[in-house]
Design an enzyme around this catalytic site. Structure first.
Site, mmCIF file in Angstrom:
data_model
loop_
_atom_site.group_PDB
_atom_site.id
_atom_site.type_symbol
_atom_site.label_atom_id
_atom_site.label_comp_id
_atom_site.label_asym_id
_atom_site.label_seq_id
_atom_site.Cartn_x
_atom_site.Cartn_y
_atom_site.Cartn_z
ATOM 1 N N ILE A 186 5.142 2.340 7.743
ATOM 2 C CA ILE A 186 5.463 3.592 7.667
ATOM 3 C C ILE A 186 3.943 4.329 7.579
ATOM 4 C CG2 ILE A 186 6.682 5.845 6.912
ATOM 5 C CD1 ILE A 186 8.807 3.516 5.811
ATOM 6 N N PRO B 104 1.088 -0.977 0.036
ATOM 7 C CA PRO B 104 0.054 0.057 -0.070
ATOM 8 C C PRO B 104 0.885 1.423 -0.287
ATOM 9 C CG PRO B 104 -0.077 -1.371 1.953
ATOM 10 C CD PRO B 104 0.824 -1.972 1.222
ATOM 11 N N ASP C 197 5.861 2.482 2.411
ATOM 12 C CA ASP C 197 4.793 1.382 2.649
ATOM 13 C C ASP C 197 3.951 1.722 3.975
ATOM 14 O OD1 ASP C 197 4.062 -1.195 3.486
ATOM 15 O OD2 ASP C 197 5.367 -2.311 2.358
ATOM 16 N N HIS C 198 3.250 1.390 3.599
ATOM 17 C CA HIS C 198 1.919 2.170 4.646
ATOM 18 C C HIS C 198 2.045 1.034 5.821
ATOM 19 C CE1 HIS C 198 -0.162 5.572 6.976
ATOM 20 N NE2 HIS C 198 -0.557 5.730 5.763
ATOM 21 N N ARG C 199 2.338 0.264 5.486
ATOM 22 C CA ARG C 199 1.661 -1.087 6.693
ATOM 23 C C ARG C 199 3.089 -0.883 7.671
ATOM 24 N NH1 ARG C 199 2.856 -6.676 3.006
ATOM 25 N NH2 ARG C 199 4.231 -5.035 1.960
#
Ligand code: CAO
Length: 423
Positions: free
Chosen positions: A399, A219, A395-397
């Site tokens: 950060i 994501p 990577d929004h998982r």
């Protein structure tokens, strides 16, 4: 001789649904060949033939309910021996359930959200036929599962209800089975005008598949900012001649490499990789930075090792050397491995911003666009400053947005006053 084949002892079950009749009148079958498939709320059972022979008459159909000793079919037995009377057949071999779930089959939603780990054993069935009984088909339909994508573990690769369950569990755990992307339509472009077909190059094919996987699995979010590099450029230009005398090209990229490492040290989460189960972060204690290089054959990302322990001129030498080898197609696999973070600079060409794709399994990438003189408000007036646009995709998982903007803020402050790199 004709023999009536009966449902053997199936344990405590009675009035069980026939979900499939696997043979038809006239079939010559072997002993143990599957005749019918039964499904209870807990198990799917295949009923094998106790003898070899030719099917003469079917005595059940899909949808019937059967119990022990219900007639299945009439078989002309190959060896001529007659069947024992039904009443004496209770000792017939009890069929092993094809696959028995530990818990009763629940609703589709309960099935999908069950926290059982996915079965990792290699499926023996082949994917593609989508051959399954009505009960399994109904179950798959409820979950929106395409049976042709489910490996079947039943006889002849038939997809069983537990296979669908495993498939869904795997997809829910990020196993990828559910990430089938609809393919794009094939268009005959020659209908609209002259065309020429040229195959993609080897690098482009490889990087294309990799970029697609990163794009689909991660994501992405991109954070934009601008760094005031007016002072940095004055310093760089002052050093450029000295570097040139040593055969080195001192470009803004060299300073970016140093600034990135300072940021990775300040924000160690950017120097990590997520384990494939998504449960842990691997924190790296080394600082290798990949640099995207545009080559005639496509995009490659050689890695500059141990950036933290190298000076600006040494980095300029490394960058010049790997980008030359990249353009000549002379990079080895090792040259492109071990990166922690990537920089993709399009600034030598132009652009104001872009959204780079994270170079998985890294968790962030810095995109750099062309620096421009811009009016910046200082105290009571606008002053011309050289502004460098940066785009940080992450990577929004791993950060959060707040982490990302702290990273870019720290970075633009470093670039605005590179003396801070010494601190
Ligand atoms: N703004 C303005 N000018 C810039 C700049 C920027 N952000 N970055 C570089 N420049 C200037 C350089 O200073 C140099 O000018 P001078 O010779 O006057 O100093 C000129 O542009 C060319 O630089 P360069 O591209 O040769 O060198 P570099 O160190 O900046 O970059 C490399 C090296 C290998 C990263 C680059 O050549 C390259 O291949 N970039 C493309 C990467 C790419 O394709 N990314 C896309 C990935 S997504 O598809």
């Amino acid at each position: 001789m004709l023999e009536k084949i009966l449902v053997p002892d199936i344990g405590d079950y009675a009035d069980v649904d026939v979900i499939e009749v696997t043979v038809k009148v006239g079939d010559t079958i072997d002993k143990e060949a599957e005749l019918i498939c039964l499904e209870t709320d807990k198990a799917t059972m295949e009923i094998p033939s106790p003898k070899a022979g030719v099917v003469k008459q079917l005595l059940v159909k899909v949808g019937d309910k059967v119990s022990k000793d219900s007639p299945i079919l009439e078989l002309e037995v190959a060896d001529g021996s007659a069947a024992k009377p039904a009443a004496q057949k209770t000792a017939a071999k009890k069929p092993a359930p094809a696959k028995e779930p530990k818990e009763p089959v629940k609703t589709a939603k309960q099935q999908a959200s069950q926290a059982e780990p996915p079965k990792k054993s290699a499926p023996v069935g082949k994917v593609g036929d989508g051959y399954a009984g009505p009960g399994t088909r109904r179950f798959a339909r409820e979950l929106g599962v395409n049976l042709k994508q489910v490996p079947g573990t039943g006889r002849k690769g038939r997809v069983m209800t537990p296979d669908v369950k495993s498939y869904v569990q795997d997809a829910m755990q990020g196993g990828g089975a559910g990430m089938q992307v609809a393919s794009l339509p094939q268009v005959d472009f020659t209908k609209f005008g002259a065309c020429e077909l040229k195959p993609l190059g080897r690098i482009q094919k490889k990087s294309g598949a990799f970029l697609h996987a990163s794009w689909v699995n991660i994501p992405h979010v991109t954070q934009f900012d601008e760094a005031d590099i007016t002072e940095l450029e004055i310093f760089r230009k002052g050093q450029k001649e000295i570097a040139a005398k040593q055969g080195l090209k001192l470009t803004p990229m060299v300073f970016l490499l140093k600034a990135v490492v300072a940021c990775l040290k300040e924000f160690p989460k950017f120097n990590t990789s997520l384990t494939t189960d998504g449960e842990q972060l691997v924190y790296k204690k080394y600082y290798n930075v990949g640099v995207a290089v545009d080559t005639p054959n496509g995009l490659v990302v050689p890695v500059i090792k141990d950036v933290d322990s190298k000076g600006l001129f040494e980095l300029a030498a490394d960058l010049g050397e790997v980008s030359k080898r990249a353009r000549e197609g002379k990079l080895s696999g090792a040259d492109m491995q071990g990166g922690c973070f990537t920089i993709s600079s399009l600034g030598g060409i132009g652009g104001t911003a872009f959204t780079p794709i994270v170079n998985a399994p890294e968790v962030a990438i810095l995109g750099v666009s062309k620096s421009q003189q811009k009016p910046v408000w200082e105290k009571d007036k606008f002053v011309p400053r050289l502004m460098l646009p940066v785009s940080l995709s992450y990577d929004h998982r791993v950060i959060d947005g707040a982490d990302a903007v702290r990273f870019t803020t720290y970075m633009v402050n470093l670039l605005a006053d590179i003396r801070r790199l010494l601190l």
